[in-house]
Write an enzyme that holds these catalytic residues in place. Structure first.
Site, PDB file in Angstrom:
ATOM      1  N   GLY A  13       0.773  -1.245   0.000  1.00 23.52           N
ATOM      2  CA  GLY A  13       0.000   0.000   0.000  1.00 23.52           C
ATOM      3  C   GLY A  13       0.798   1.284   0.000  1.00 23.52           C
ATOM      4  N   ILE A  20       0.355   6.415   4.199  1.00 21.51           N
ATOM      5  CA  ILE A  20       0.495   5.983   5.594  1.00 21.51           C
ATOM      6  C   ILE A  20       1.472   4.804   5.656  1.00 21.51           C
ATOM      7  CG2 ILE A  20      -0.729   5.009   7.572  1.00 21.51           C
ATOM      8  CD1 ILE A  20      -3.244   6.551   6.572  1.00 21.51           C
ATOM      9  N   VAL A  65      -3.799  -6.638  -5.511  1.00 22.48           N
ATOM     10  CA  VAL A  65      -4.390  -7.536  -4.506  1.00 22.48           C
ATOM     11  C   VAL A  65      -5.730  -8.122  -4.956  1.00 22.48           C
ATOM     12  CG1 VAL A  65      -3.195  -6.474  -2.539  1.00 22.48           C
ATOM     13  CG2 VAL A  65      -5.495  -5.675  -3.180  1.00 22.48           C
ATOM     14  N   TYR A 156     -18.461   8.872   2.490  1.00 22.53           N
ATOM     15  CA  TYR A 156     -17.577   7.708   2.650  1.00 22.53           C
ATOM     16  C   TYR A 156     -18.282   6.434   2.140  1.00 22.53           C
ATOM     17  CZ  TYR A 156     -13.516   5.330   4.675  1.00 22.53           C
ATOM     18  OH  TYR A 156     -12.356   4.604   4.851  1.00 22.53           O
ATOM     19  N   LYS A 163     -15.067  -1.104   5.161  1.00 24.98           N
ATOM     20  CA  LYS A 163     -14.243  -1.048   6.383  1.00 24.98           C
ATOM     21  C   LYS A 163     -14.911  -1.820   7.522  1.00 24.98           C
ATOM     22  CE  LYS A 163     -10.714   1.590   5.070  1.00 24.98           C
ATOM     23  NZ  LYS A 163      -9.435   0.939   4.720  1.00 24.98           N
ATOM     24  N   ARG A 193      -4.096  13.684   4.869  1.00 21.12           N
ATOM     25  CA  ARG A 193      -4.101  14.082   3.456  1.00 21.12           C
ATOM     26  C   ARG A 193      -3.195  13.161   2.628  1.00 21.12           C
ATOM     27  NH1 ARG A 193      -5.543  19.395   1.869  1.00 21.12           N
ATOM     28  NH2 ARG A 193      -5.366  20.081   4.019  1.00 21.12           N
ATOM     29  N   ALA A 196      -5.325   8.629  -1.610  1.00 20.65           N
ATOM     30  CA  ALA A 196      -6.624   7.953  -1.464  1.00 20.65           C
ATOM     31  C   ALA A 196      -7.644   8.885  -0.814  1.00 20.65           C
ATOM     32  CB  ALA A 196      -6.459   6.675  -0.643  1.00 20.65           C
TER      33      ALA A 196
HETATM   34  O1  0WD Z   1      -7.298   9.761   5.906  1.00 16.67           O
HETATM   35  C1  0WD Z   1      -6.691   8.761   5.506  1.00 16.67           C
HETATM   36  N1  0WD Z   1      -5.752   8.885   4.592  1.00 16.67           N
HETATM   37  C2  0WD Z   1      -7.019   7.427   6.091  1.00 16.67           C
HETATM   38  C3  0WD Z   1      -6.664   6.279   5.433  1.00 16.67           C
HETATM   39  C4  0WD Z   1      -7.771   7.384   7.364  1.00 16.67           C
HETATM   40  C5  0WD Z   1      -8.032   6.057   7.851  1.00 16.67           C
HETATM   41  C6  0WD Z   1      -7.668   4.949   7.137  1.00 16.67           C
HETATM   42  N2  0WD Z   1      -6.998   5.059   5.947  1.00 16.67           N
HETATM   43  C7  0WD Z   1      -6.657   3.840   5.236  1.00 16.67           C
HETATM   44  C8  0WD Z   1      -7.103   3.745   3.803  1.00 16.67           C
HETATM   45  O2  0WD Z   1      -8.478   3.418   3.709  1.00 16.67           O
HETATM   46  C9  0WD Z   1      -6.215   2.610   3.323  1.00 16.67           C
HETATM   47  O3  0WD Z   1      -6.731   1.363   3.748  1.00 16.67           O
HETATM   48  O4  0WD Z   1      -5.263   3.712   5.174  1.00 16.67           O
HETATM   49  C10 0WD Z   1      -4.910   2.882   4.080  1.00 16.67           C
HETATM   50  C11 0WD Z   1      -3.831   3.568   3.282  1.00 16.67           C
HETATM   51  O5  0WD Z   1      -4.341   4.697   2.649  1.00 16.67           O
HETATM   52  P1  0WD Z   1      -3.532   6.051   2.380  1.00 16.67           P
HETATM   53  O6  0WD Z   1      -2.137   5.912   2.845  1.00 16.67           O
HETATM   54  O7  0WD Z   1      -4.383   7.131   2.886  1.00 16.67           O
HETATM   55  O8  0WD Z   1      -3.617   6.187   0.800  1.00 16.67           O
HETATM   56  P2  0WD Z   1      -2.617   5.922  -0.432  1.00 16.67           P
HETATM   57  O9  0WD Z   1      -1.310   6.550  -0.206  1.00 16.67           O
HETATM   58  O10 0WD Z   1      -3.378   6.350  -1.659  1.00 16.67           O
HETATM   59  O11 0WD Z   1      -2.434   4.345  -0.431  1.00 16.67           O
HETATM   60  C12 0WD Z   1      -3.456   3.437  -0.708  1.00 16.67           C
HETATM   61  C13 0WD Z   1      -2.960   2.522  -1.793  1.00 16.67           C
HETATM   62  C14 0WD Z   1      -3.248   2.860  -3.247  1.00 16.67           C
HETATM   63  O12 0WD Z   1      -3.024   4.047  -3.617  1.00 16.67           O
HETATM   64  P3  0WD Z   1      -3.879   4.697  -4.859  1.00 16.67           P
HETATM   65  O13 0WD Z   1      -3.934   6.092  -4.393  1.00 16.67           O
HETATM   66  O14 0WD Z   1      -3.025   4.436  -6.042  1.00 16.67           O
HETATM   67  O15 0WD Z   1      -5.251   4.081  -4.970  1.00 16.67           O
HETATM   68  O16 0WD Z   1      -3.577   1.277  -1.848  1.00 16.67           O
HETATM   69  C15 0WD Z   1      -3.029   0.653  -2.998  1.00 16.67           C
HETATM   70  C16 0WD Z   1      -2.483   1.705  -3.897  1.00 16.67           C
HETATM   71  O17 0WD Z   1      -1.102   1.713  -3.849  1.00 16.67           O
HETATM   72  N3  0WD Z   1      -3.994  -0.077  -3.780  1.00 16.67           N
HETATM   73  C17 0WD Z   1      -3.741  -1.315  -4.205  1.00 16.67           C
HETATM   74  N4  0WD Z   1      -2.681  -2.124  -4.010  1.00 16.67           N
HETATM   75  C18 0WD Z   1      -2.722  -3.317  -4.597  1.00 16.67           C
HETATM   76  N5  0WD Z   1      -3.746  -3.748  -5.345  1.00 16.67           N
HETATM   77  C19 0WD Z   1      -4.857  -1.675  -4.962  1.00 16.67           C
HETATM   78  C20 0WD Z   1      -4.830  -2.962  -5.550  1.00 16.67           C
HETATM   79  N6  0WD Z   1      -5.843  -3.429  -6.312  1.00 16.67           N
HETATM   80  N7  0WD Z   1      -5.743  -0.647  -4.979  1.00 16.67           N
HETATM   81  C21 0WD Z   1      -5.203   0.329  -4.253  1.00 16.67           C
END
Ligand code: 0WD
Length: 256
Positions: A13, A20, A65, A156, A163, A193, A196
């Site tokens: 991720g 994160i 995934v 959301y 979730k 920020r 995602a």
């Molecule tokens: O406010 C937030 N940022 C919060 C995030 C608050 C509470 C929870 N979270 C959760 C998210 O729901 C997620 O489960 O934390 C987790 C990480 O999210 P993140 O760090 O905020 O977001 P990001 O840096 O975008 O990483 C998530 C990544 C994807 O990024 P993009 O932006 O390209 O969708 O999940 C990965 C991808 O790298 N991802 C996948 N990896 C493998 N296979 C797939 C997939 N099919 N789809 C998305």
């Protein structure tokens, strides 16, 4: 000597330096863990590779995934290279952007399936391959979740439902794997920020409301989340499993 000396972990991720998962990786590495990374698609490979190499990672592998064969290839590689595994970090979620605005009642069948598959089932799929590698090693498995699983957060929508499934999976998996001395937990992070998060309509408003209303009167950082991830990976959390731990400046306790 670091808290995670001689431990081996895999991080799913990382999309960029704001992810994160990247903050978690840096913290685990500082405490001595050797880490492997996966990336989704060629575009992200170019972003993830220099980050991972910067913390001495030698295993940087492709993985969507949603695809069992790609997940199998990752864990076969870990088995061949390391022979075992101590830490799994699942920090992956996805829903179509048009499902993250407006009314939940308009969620499409395909949008629901996709969000559930990538954001909830994938945690089960990864855990299924990880736990045989964790035999006899006090393994730690964790995922990232959000308050939208249990309270209504505007826009959301289907991600909140995914979730909720993810959090229930944490508990069922913790029950399955506890006898093998493997912990399974989730961190419920406050809004941060990231790429995602910016896909959620009105995300800036959420950040500003949390800053005004959370007991600590601030938003959390990815580094705050990473410190709790370190606790969950290390022996400091011996005896903690099946938990959803809030790292949200206390926002979840506020009624009005
Ligand atoms: O406010 C937030 N940022 C919060 C995030 C608050 C509470 C929870 N979270 C959760 C998210 O729901 C997620 O489960 O934390 C987790 C990480 O999210 P993140 O760090 O905020 O977001 P990001 O840096 O975008 O990483 C998530 C990544 C994807 O990024 P993009 O932006 O390209 O969708 O999940 C990965 C991808 O790298 N991802 C996948 N990896 C493998 N296979 C797939 C997939 N099919 N789809 C998305």
């Amino acid at each position: 000597m670091g808290l995670l000396e001689n431990k081996k972990g895999i991080i799913f991720g990382v999309a960029n330096e704001r992810s994160i998962a990247w903050a978690i990786a840096q913290t685990l590495h500082k405490e001595g863990a050797e880490l492997a990374f996966t990336y989704l698609g060629e575009a992200l490979k170019e972003r993830v590779t220099p980050l991972a190499q910067g913390i001495d990672s030698k295993l940087i592998l492709p993985c969507d995934v949603a695809k069992d064969d790609e997940i199998d290839a990752v864990f076969n590689k870990l088995k061949d290279t390391w022979g075992g595994l101590d830490i799994l970090v699942h920090s992956v979620a996805f829903a179509n952007k048009d499902e993250l605005k407006g009314m939940y009642v308009n969620t499409s069948r395909e949008g629901f399936r996709l969000a559930m598959d990538i954001s909830a089932y994938s945690f089960v799929a990864l855990t299924k391959r990880a736990y045989p590698l964790m035999e006899g090693r006090n393994g730690s498995i964790m995922t990232l979740t959000y308050l939208g699983s249990e309270r209504i957060i505007p826009n959301y929508n289907v991600m909140g439902v995914a979730k909720a499934a993810l959090e229930a999976s944490v508990k069922y998996l913790a029950a399955d794997l506890g006898q093998k001395n493997i912990k399974v937990n989730a961190i419920s992070a406050g809004p941060i920020r990231t790429l995602a998060a910016m896909g959620i309509s009105g995300f800036r408003d959420i950040l500003s409301i949390v800053e005004q209303k959370a007991p600590l009167r601030r938003n959390v950082t990815a580094a705050d989340v990473a410190k709790t991830a370190l606790y969950l990976c290390s022996d400091l959390s011996g005896g903690v499993t099946g938990e959803i731990i809030y790292v949200d400046a206390g926002y979840n306790i506020v009624g009005i």
